[in-house]
Design an enzyme around this catalytic site. Structure first.
Site, mmCIF file in Angstrom:
data_model
loop_
_atom_site.group_PDB
_atom_site.id
_atom_site.type_symbol
_atom_site.label_atom_id
_atom_site.label_comp_id
_atom_site.label_asym_id
_atom_site.label_seq_id
_atom_site.Cartn_x
_atom_site.Cartn_y
_atom_site.Cartn_z
ATOM 1 N N ASP A 99 0.856 -1.175 0.000
ATOM 2 C CA ASP A 99 0.000 0.000 0.000
ATOM 3 C C ASP A 99 0.904 1.240 0.000
ATOM 4 O O ASP A 99 1.803 1.331 -0.828
ATOM 5 C CB ASP A 99 -0.977 -0.055 1.185
ATOM 6 C CG ASP A 99 -1.992 1.068 1.203
ATOM 7 O OD1 ASP A 99 -2.977 1.006 0.447
ATOM 8 O OD2 ASP A 99 -1.789 2.033 1.979
ATOM 9 N N HIS A 294 -7.103 -6.293 -1.268
ATOM 10 C CA HIS A 294 -6.027 -5.316 -1.083
ATOM 11 C C HIS A 294 -5.064 -5.665 0.047
ATOM 12 O O HIS A 294 -3.889 -5.337 -0.011
ATOM 13 C CB HIS A 294 -6.641 -3.937 -0.816
ATOM 14 C CG HIS A 294 -5.611 -2.866 -0.640
ATOM 15 N ND1 HIS A 294 -4.760 -2.478 -1.662
ATOM 16 C CD2 HIS A 294 -5.265 -2.105 0.440
ATOM 17 C CE1 HIS A 294 -3.953 -1.518 -1.224
ATOM 18 N NE2 HIS A 294 -4.235 -1.280 0.053
#
Length: 318
Positions: A99, A294
Site C-alpha cells: 500500500d 487489497h
C-alpha cells in the site's frame, strides 16, 4: 519470537518489530495499518534466514507523528528507512512495501540503489511519474469525489474516522460488503469515506476479532492524522520527484497483488500493472493472487511468504 523496541532514525523515534539474523529486510506497511500488518511475514522471513525489521511508519502507532503536514513527503518517509538501516548498523538492505509502504520501497530503491539491493512492492505498482500533479489530473478529468481528494483538508477525514475507531477499522480492513470494491474509493456527497458500509458484516476469515482489537486500540491512541498527512503530500511528492522523471529501478524486483484489489483493477492501475517492466527492467516475478483483495499479505500469507522468501533468497545470493 519477534521483539519490539524504539529506535531513533532520521531524527525521529520509530517503533520496530524485529526477528531473525542474516541479511536485513525492512517491511513498510500502508494505510491505515501498522507493523502488526506483517505479523505473518516476520516469523516466516526470519525462519528463512533474514534479519526482519518492520517499523510503525512515521505518523503511525507508537512511532513519532510530526505535526507539520510537510513532514510526510516521500523524502521524509524514505529518509526514515535509510536512517533505520543505518541505526541498525547496516549498509545494505532489501526493502518490501505494501500500500503506501510500496511507494516508499520503490522510491528507496530509486533514490538509494547503493543501500537497497532488492525491492518488492505489494498492491501498488512502481512510480510512473505522470504529466502533471495527480490531484490536478483528477480534477481535469472531472473527478471531484475520489478519496484522495476527501483526505486533503486537515480535520475532515480525521473527524469521521475517529468518531468510532472500532467501526472505522472494521469497515476499512474488514471489507465494505461491496460487489465493486472500486466504489469504496469514491466518496458520496454527505456520506463520508465510510458511507458505503454498515460495518455489521462478519469479519473475513483472515482478520480475527483480536487482530481488529489491536488495530482499533492503537489507532484510538494515535488518531489518524499522521497517516492522512501522507495523502496531503501527493502533489508535493510529484514536484519533489521531478529529477527522477522516467527513471528506472534496476535492482531485482518483485510485484505482488490480489486479483480483486481495486488499486490494480481500475483503469490506471491495470495499465500500470501491464507496463511494470517499463520501470522495473529487472522484474523477477509478477504474482497476481487470484481472489485476494487489497490486504494481500494478511489475506494470503502463505502465498506471499513463499514468493518473498524465494525472491529475497535469490536476491541475497547475487
Amino acid at each position: 519470537m519477534s521483539s519490539t523496541r524504539v529506535i531513533t532514525a532520521n531524527g525521529i523515534e520509530l517503533f520496530i518489530r524485529e526477528e531473525g539474523q542474516g541479511p536485513l529486510v525492512v517491511l513498510c506497511h500502508g494505510w491505515p495499518e501498522l507493523s502488526y500488518s506483517w505479523r505473518h511475514q516476520i516469523p516466516a522471513l526470519a525462519a528463512a534466514g533474514f534479519h526482519v525489521v518492520a517499523p510503525d511508519m512515521r505518523g503511525y502507532g507508537q512511532s513519532a507523528a510530526p505535526s507539520d503536514v510537510s513532514a510526510y513527503s516521500i523524502f521524509d518517509t524514505v529518509g526514515d528507512v535509510v536512517g533505520l538501516v543505518q541505526a541498525l548498523g547496516e549498509t545494505r538492505a532489501m526493502v518490501v512495501g505494501h500500500d503506501w509502504g510500496a511507494p516508499v520501497a520503490w522510491h528507496a530503491a530509486l533514490f538509494r540503489p547503493d543501500i537497497f539491493t532488492a525491492v518488492a512492492g505489494l498492491s501498488v505498482p512502481p512510480p510512473f511519474r505522470a504529466r502533471g500533479k495527480p490531484l490536478d489530473l483528477l480534477r481535469q478529468g472531472g473527478v471531484t469525489n475520489f478519496y484522495w481528494q476527501y483526505f486533503q483538508t486537515p480535520g475532515v477525514a480525521e473527524a469521521e474516522l475517529e468518531r468510532d475507531v472500532a467501526h472505522t477499522m472494521r469497515v476499512v480492513l474488514g471489507g465494505r460488503g461491496l460487489a465493486d470494491p472500486t466504489a469504496a474509493m469514491f466518496v458520496q456527497e454527505g456520506k463520508g469515506f465510510l458511507g458505503h458500509a454498515s460495518g455489521t458484516e462478519a469479519l473475513p476469515n483472515w482478520l480475527s476479532e483480536a487482530d481488529l482489537a489491536y488495530f482499533t486500540e492503537t489507532f484510538r491512541k494515535s488518531g489518524f492524522r499522521g497517516g492522512l498527512n501522507w495523502y496531503r503530500n501527493i502533489d508535493r511528492n510529484w514536484e519533489l520527484t521531478a529529477p527522477w522523471q522516467d527513471a528506472r529501478i534496476h535492482q531485482p524486483s518483485l510485484f505482488i497483488a490480489g486479483s480483486k484489489d481495486a488499486v490494480i483493477t481500475g483503469l490506471i492501475g491495470a495499465k500500470r500493472v501491464n507496463e511494470l517492466e517499463r520501470v522495473l527492467p529487472n522484474l523477477k516475478r509478477k504474482l497476481i493472487i487470484e481472489g485476494a483483495g487489497h490486504w494481500v499479505q494478511q489475506e494470503r500469507p502463505d502465498e506471499v511468504n513463499s514468493a518473498l522468501v524465494q525472491f529475497l533468497k535469490e536476491s541475497a545470493a547475487q
